[in-house]
Write a protein that holds these residues in place. Structure first.
Motif, PDB file in Angstrom:
ATOM      1  N   LEU A 196      -7.163  23.967  82.704  1.00 54.45           N
ATOM      2  CA  LEU A 196      -6.391  25.281  83.220  1.00 54.45           C
ATOM      3  C   LEU A 196      -7.401  26.094  83.575  1.00 54.45           C
ATOM      4  CD1 LEU A 196      -3.616  26.223  82.814  1.00 54.45           C
ATOM      5  CD2 LEU A 196      -4.207  27.395  80.656  1.00 54.45           C
ATOM      6  N   GLN A 197      -8.098  26.486  85.173  1.00 52.33           N
ATOM      7  CA  GLN A 197      -8.451  27.840  85.495  1.00 52.33           C
ATOM      8  C   GLN A 197      -7.721  29.045  85.051  1.00 52.33           C
ATOM      9  OE1 GLN A 197     -11.443  27.483  87.380  1.00 52.33           O
ATOM     10  NE2 GLN A 197     -10.983  29.388  87.012  1.00 52.33           N
ATOM     11  N   MET A 198      -8.006  29.967  84.872  1.00 53.02           N
ATOM     12  CA  MET A 198      -7.456  30.327  84.478  1.00 53.02           C
ATOM     13  C   MET A 198      -7.845  32.603  85.163  1.00 53.02           C
ATOM     14  SD  MET A 198      -6.942  30.543  80.301  1.00 53.02           S
ATOM     15  CE  MET A 198      -8.341  30.653  79.972  1.00 53.02           C
ATOM     16  N   ASN A 199      -7.647  32.949  86.228  1.00 47.38           N
ATOM     17  CA  ASN A 199      -7.589  33.605  86.725  1.00 47.38           C
ATOM     18  C   ASN A 199      -7.194  35.066  86.876  1.00 47.38           C
ATOM     19  OD1 ASN A 199      -9.340  31.978  88.171  1.00 47.38           O
ATOM     20  ND2 ASN A 199      -7.809  31.469  90.072  1.00 47.38           N
ATOM     21  N   ARG A 200      -8.449  36.163  87.141  1.00 49.76           N
ATOM     22  CA  ARG A 200      -7.793  37.177  86.849  1.00 49.76           C
ATOM     23  C   ARG A 200      -6.579  37.644  84.887  1.00 49.76           C
ATOM     24  NH1 ARG A 200      -3.421  37.771  91.241  1.00 49.76           N
ATOM     25  NH2 ARG A 200      -3.219  39.670  90.129  1.00 49.76           N
ATOM     26  N   LEU A 201      -8.186  37.673  84.202  1.00 50.10           N
ATOM     27  CA  LEU A 201      -7.385  37.404  82.841  1.00 50.10           C
ATOM     28  C   LEU A 201      -7.694  38.757  82.661  1.00 50.10           C
ATOM     29  CD1 LEU A 201      -9.854  34.298  81.872  1.00 50.10           C
ATOM     30  CD2 LEU A 201      -6.843  34.250  81.082  1.00 50.10           C
ATOM     31  N   GLU A 202      -6.377  39.376  81.731  1.00 53.16           N
ATOM     32  CA  GLU A 202      -5.936  40.341  80.645  1.00 53.16           C
ATOM     33  C   GLU A 202      -6.386  40.525  79.376  1.00 53.16           C
ATOM     34  OE1 GLU A 202      -5.677  42.979  82.853  1.00 53.16           O
ATOM     35  OE2 GLU A 202      -5.647  41.704  84.836  1.00 53.16           O
ATOM     36  N   PRO A 203      -6.687  40.828  79.349  1.00 49.70           N
ATOM     37  CA  PRO A 203      -6.427  42.073  77.263  1.00 49.70           C
ATOM     38  C   PRO A 203      -5.672  40.809  76.808  1.00 49.70           C
ATOM     39  CG  PRO A 203      -7.462  43.445  78.205  1.00 49.70           C
ATOM     40  CD  PRO A 203      -6.899  43.085  79.174  1.00 49.70           C
ATOM     41  N   GLU A 204      -3.504  40.680  76.695  1.00 48.80           N
ATOM     42  CA  GLU A 204      -2.990  40.478  76.407  1.00 48.80           C
ATOM     43  C   GLU A 204      -3.068  38.837  76.462  1.00 48.80           C
ATOM     44  OE1 GLU A 204      -3.299  43.070  78.773  1.00 48.80           O
ATOM     45  OE2 GLU A 204      -1.345  42.316  80.615  1.00 48.80           O
ATOM     46  N   GLU A 205      -3.758  38.290  77.324  1.00 48.14           N
ATOM     47  CA  GLU A 205      -4.441  37.173  77.266  1.00 48.14           C
ATOM     48  C   GLU A 205      -5.749  36.691  76.327  1.00 48.14           C
ATOM     49  OE1 GLU A 205      -4.046  37.367  81.797  1.00 48.14           O
ATOM     50  OE2 GLU A 205      -2.170  36.148  81.476  1.00 48.14           O
ATOM     51  N   THR A 206      -5.796  37.098  75.814  1.00 50.84           N
ATOM     52  CA  THR A 206      -6.218  36.464  74.746  1.00 50.84           C
ATOM     53  C   THR A 206      -4.986  36.334  73.802  1.00 50.84           C
ATOM     54  OG1 THR A 206      -7.761  38.511  74.378  1.00 50.84           O
ATOM     55  CG2 THR A 206      -7.418  37.426  72.114  1.00 50.84           C
ATOM     56  N   ALA A 207      -6.329  34.391  73.442  1.00 51.54           N
ATOM     57  CA  ALA A 207      -5.631  33.597  72.426  1.00 51.54           C
ATOM     58  C   ALA A 207      -5.805  32.762  72.015  1.00 51.54           C
ATOM     59  CB  ALA A 207      -4.322  33.529  73.454  1.00 51.54           C
ATOM     60  N   VAL A 208      -5.766  31.616  70.846  1.00 48.51           N
ATOM     61  CA  VAL A 208      -5.987  30.531  71.161  1.00 48.51           C
ATOM     62  C   VAL A 208      -4.994  29.098  71.886  1.00 48.51           C
ATOM     63  CG1 VAL A 208      -6.948  28.809  70.016  1.00 48.51           C
ATOM     64  CG2 VAL A 208      -6.995  31.015  68.512  1.00 48.51           C
ATOM     65  N   TYR A 209      -6.331  28.758  72.785  1.00 49.56           N
ATOM     66  CA  TYR A 209      -5.379  28.273  73.815  1.00 49.56           C
ATOM     67  C   TYR A 209      -5.877  26.585  73.238  1.00 49.56           C
ATOM     68  CZ  TYR A 209      -5.213  31.729  77.024  1.00 49.56           C
ATOM     69  OH  TYR A 209      -3.884  32.934  76.998  1.00 49.56           O
ATOM     70  N   TYR A 210      -4.794  25.831  73.469  1.00 50.58           N
ATOM     71  CA  TYR A 210      -4.217  24.174  73.005  1.00 50.58           C
ATOM     72  C   TYR A 210      -4.099  23.667  73.626  1.00 50.58           C
ATOM     73  CZ  TYR A 210      -4.554  26.555  68.214  1.00 50.58           C
ATOM     74  OH  TYR A 210      -4.394  27.399  66.629  1.00 50.58           O
ATOM     75  N   CYS A 211      -4.373  22.095  73.910  1.00 53.80           N
ATOM     76  CA  CYS A 211      -3.751  21.244  74.898  1.00 53.80           C
ATOM     77  C   CYS A 211      -2.500  20.506  73.645  1.00 53.80           C
ATOM     78  CB  CYS A 211      -4.842  20.486  75.738  1.00 53.80           C
ATOM     79  SG  CYS A 211      -5.824  19.512  74.752  1.00 53.80           S
ATOM     80  N   LYS A 212      -2.163  19.841  75.015  1.00 52.22           N
ATOM     81  CA  LYS A 212      -1.407  18.638  73.622  1.00 52.22           C
ATOM     82  C   LYS A 212      -0.536  17.413  74.742  1.00 52.22           C
ATOM     83  CE  LYS A 212       3.608  19.466  73.095  1.00 52.22           C
ATOM     84  NZ  LYS A 212       4.318  18.630  74.159  1.00 52.22           N
ATOM     85  N   THR A 213      -0.473  16.690  74.124  1.00 48.30           N
ATOM     86  CA  THR A 213       0.944  15.539  74.157  1.00 48.30           C
ATOM     87  C   THR A 213       1.230  14.695  73.862  1.00 48.30           C
ATOM     88  OG1 THR A 213       0.405  14.125  76.147  1.00 48.30           O
ATOM     89  CG2 THR A 213      -1.346  14.130  74.132  1.00 48.30           C
TER      90      THR A 213
END
Length: 115
Positions: A80-97
């Motif tokens: 997951l390429q994440m660009n132009r990140l903002e403070p509201e995108e602060t989180a724990v990121y999980y992958c799932k299948t």
């Protein structure tokens, strides 16, 4: 049995970029959809993006044009390429299948967007 291990999180300044990785164990990786979710403090876990076995991608509206999901089937990894990140995108990121009705989750990787 599938095991997922995320990496690549960290602290980034607003407007910055990060690339998350999720390495999968088990067979048949290329046959299944892979998803990214995130959970911000005090909020429910929410879907962010998916990529199916054919490489078609889907995004939650707020990340369209900012995030890119991709997969490397030779290495059983989704990104997951994440660009132009903002403070509201602060989180724990999980992958799932999923395999049938069974969902598999990684342990998550913390992304903090702050100056």
């Amino acid at each position: 049995q599938v095991q997922l291990v995320e990496s690549g999180g960290g602290l980034v300044q607003p407007g910055g970029s990060l690339r998350l990785s999720c390495a999968a164990s088990g067979s048949g990786f290329s046959l299944y959809t892979m998803d990214w979710y995130r959970q911000a403090p005090g909020k429910q876990r929410e879907w962010v993006a998916s990529i199916n076995s054919g490489g078609t991608t889907f995004y939650e509206n707020s990340v369209k044009g900012l995030f890119t999901i991709s997969r490397d089937n030779a290495n059983n990894t989704v990104y997951l390429q994440m660009n132009r990140l903002e403070p509201e995108e602060t989180a724990v990121y999980y992958c799932k299948t999923s395999r049938g009705i069974q969902n598999y989750w990684g342990q998550g990787t913390q992304v903090t967007v702050s100056s």
